[in-house]
Design a protein around this motif. Structure first.
Motif, mmCIF file in Angstrom:
data_model
loop_
_atom_site.group_PDB
_atom_site.id
_atom_site.type_symbol
_atom_site.label_atom_id
_atom_site.label_comp_id
_atom_site.label_asym_id
_atom_site.label_seq_id
_atom_site.Cartn_x
_atom_site.Cartn_y
_atom_site.Cartn_z
ATOM 1 N N ASP A 21 70.780 -22.371 107.718
ATOM 2 C CA ASP A 21 71.505 -23.618 107.903
ATOM 3 C C ASP A 21 70.630 -24.631 107.245
ATOM 4 N N GLY A 22 69.328 -24.501 106.609
ATOM 5 C CA GLY A 22 68.482 -25.427 105.690
ATOM 6 C C GLY A 22 68.011 -26.368 106.585
ATOM 7 N N LYS A 23 67.749 -26.138 107.976
ATOM 8 C CA LYS A 23 67.187 -27.202 108.675
ATOM 9 C C LYS A 23 66.094 -26.541 109.726
ATOM 10 N N THR A 24 66.030 -25.392 109.804
ATOM 11 C CA THR A 24 65.249 -24.624 110.532
ATOM 12 C C THR A 24 64.419 -23.751 110.155
ATOM 13 N N LEU A 25 62.798 -24.020 110.077
ATOM 14 C CA LEU A 25 61.795 -23.296 109.886
ATOM 15 C C LEU A 25 61.481 -22.372 110.519
ATOM 16 N N THR A 26 61.307 -21.072 110.424
ATOM 17 C CA THR A 26 60.668 -20.062 111.481
ATOM 18 C C THR A 26 59.340 -19.578 111.052
ATOM 19 N N THR A 29 62.904 -27.133 114.293
ATOM 20 C CA THR A 29 64.499 -27.381 113.772
ATOM 21 C C THR A 29 64.620 -28.898 113.409
ATOM 22 N N VAL A 30 65.203 -29.349 112.239
ATOM 23 C CA VAL A 30 65.270 -30.686 111.902
ATOM 24 C C VAL A 30 66.791 -31.148 112.568
ATOM 25 N N ASP A 31 66.928 -31.920 113.580
ATOM 26 C CA ASP A 31 68.022 -32.492 114.185
ATOM 27 C C ASP A 31 68.649 -33.651 113.355
ATOM 28 N N SER A 32 67.947 -34.615 112.800
ATOM 29 C CA SER A 32 68.101 -35.643 112.137
ATOM 30 C C SER A 32 67.031 -36.231 111.454
ATOM 31 N N LYS A 33 67.106 -37.301 110.554
ATOM 32 C CA LYS A 33 66.059 -37.875 109.897
ATOM 33 C C LYS A 33 64.910 -38.374 110.833
ATOM 34 N N ASP A 34 65.403 -38.582 112.094
ATOM 35 C CA ASP A 34 64.701 -39.296 113.210
ATOM 36 C C ASP A 34 64.169 -38.368 114.424
ATOM 37 N N LYS A 35 64.338 -37.261 114.363
ATOM 38 C CA LYS A 35 64.302 -36.252 115.313
ATOM 39 C C LYS A 35 64.415 -34.791 114.812
ATOM 40 N N HIS A 36 63.024 -33.977 115.206
ATOM 41 C CA HIS A 36 62.943 -32.704 115.167
ATOM 42 C C HIS A 36 62.366 -32.164 116.438
ATOM 43 N N ARG A 37 62.271 -30.890 116.561
ATOM 44 C CA ARG A 37 61.548 -30.359 117.750
ATOM 45 C C ARG A 37 60.885 -29.045 117.090
ATOM 46 N N MET A 38 60.005 -28.706 117.690
ATOM 47 C CA MET A 38 59.139 -27.485 117.658
ATOM 48 C C MET A 38 59.136 -26.511 118.882
ATOM 49 N N GLU A 39 59.614 -25.357 118.901
ATOM 50 C CA GLU A 39 59.588 -24.721 119.760
ATOM 51 C C GLU A 39 58.707 -23.271 119.561
ATOM 52 N N GLU A 63 62.058 -9.688 125.017
ATOM 53 C CA GLU A 63 62.611 -10.852 124.568
ATOM 54 C C GLU A 63 61.439 -12.061 124.215
ATOM 55 N N PRO A 64 61.824 -12.798 123.435
ATOM 56 C CA PRO A 64 60.896 -14.085 123.014
ATOM 57 C C PRO A 64 60.854 -14.761 124.408
ATOM 58 N N LEU A 65 59.805 -15.247 124.799
ATOM 59 C CA LEU A 65 59.441 -16.310 125.736
ATOM 60 C C LEU A 65 59.049 -17.480 125.193
ATOM 61 N N LYS A 66 59.954 -18.518 125.570
ATOM 62 C CA LYS A 66 59.465 -20.004 125.219
ATOM 63 C C LYS A 66 58.226 -20.351 126.190
ATOM 64 N N VAL A 67 57.299 -20.769 125.445
ATOM 65 C CA VAL A 67 55.924 -21.340 126.252
ATOM 66 C C VAL A 67 55.741 -22.850 126.030
ATOM 67 N N MET A 68 56.327 -23.248 124.804
ATOM 68 C CA MET A 68 56.074 -24.704 124.324
ATOM 69 C C MET A 68 57.235 -25.278 123.655
ATOM 70 N N GLU A 69 57.432 -26.808 123.799
ATOM 71 C CA GLU A 69 58.627 -27.446 123.063
ATOM 72 C C GLU A 69 57.904 -28.831 122.944
ATOM 73 N N LEU A 70 58.053 -29.153 121.710
ATOM 74 C CA LEU A 70 57.516 -30.649 121.307
ATOM 75 C C LEU A 70 58.711 -31.324 120.548
ATOM 76 N N VAL A 71 59.143 -32.111 121.198
ATOM 77 C CA VAL A 71 60.439 -32.915 120.645
ATOM 78 C C VAL A 71 59.967 -34.346 119.827
ATOM 79 N N TYR A 72 59.959 -34.566 118.647
ATOM 80 C CA TYR A 72 59.507 -35.633 117.808
ATOM 81 C C TYR A 72 60.489 -36.583 117.630
ATOM 82 N N THR A 73 60.451 -37.726 117.859
ATOM 83 C CA THR A 73 61.145 -38.889 117.854
ATOM 84 C C THR A 73 60.507 -40.025 116.738
#
Length: 166
Positions: A102-107, A129-139, A147-157
């Protein structure tokens, strides 16, 4: 050739450089509501754009928390590389990864030590994941068991220019 910067380095600068507000969610128990806190991040280029440095300040589990990481693209490995260290540990996390189709998700895949449970070298996945030039999130996911278990999420604005203190 290994010295040259290219599209991967340009992506890091364009997508992440700047001043950010953070909303942080952390799950200690996947069946419970996450702990939520806020913070700030500054992401700036290093070494002519070969890497970006991220500095984070926040409250985590009721106490001040600081962290710093670096991310770059290693031309030899043809992979993104990243480090992370913070004020709650004495170790350094190292990860390798790639950008998705997708060109916008670094794993990234890496390992972390879990002092509360005594687990060493626990396998983790981090998806940025880059949602826009003003927002991205790290999971962040634990991937050691099933199965992968989500333990943390950071939303950058992105913080507007001139509003860096908020």
């Amino acid at each position: 050739e290994t010295m040259k910067t290219g599209p991967a380095h340009e992506f890091l600068g364009a997508a992440f450089q700047g001043e950010w507000k953070l909303e942080i969610k952390m799950w200690m128990d996947p069946a419970a509501e996450p702990m939520v806190s806020n913070g700030t991040a500054t992401i700036e280029p290093m070494f002519g754009g070969r890497f970006v440095r991220e500095r984070v300040k926040a409250d985590m589990m009721g106490q001040p928390w600081e962290g710093e990481g670096t991310t770059g693209f290693d031309n030899n490995k043809k992979l993104f590389v990243s480090t992370w260290m913070d004020s709650m540990t004495t170790g350094i996390m190292m990860m390798k990864g790639s950008i998705g189709p997708d060109g916008k998700t670094l794993t990234f895949i890496g390992e972390m030590d879990e002092p509360m449970s005594g687990e060493m070298g626990k396998a983790i996945k981090i998806a940025i994941t880059v949602d826009s030039k003003d927002k991205h999130r790290m999971e962040m996911f634990e991937i050691l068991y099933g199965e992968p278990l989500k333990v943390m999420e950071l939303v950058y604005t992105r913080r507007p220019p001139g509003n860096q203190g908020n």
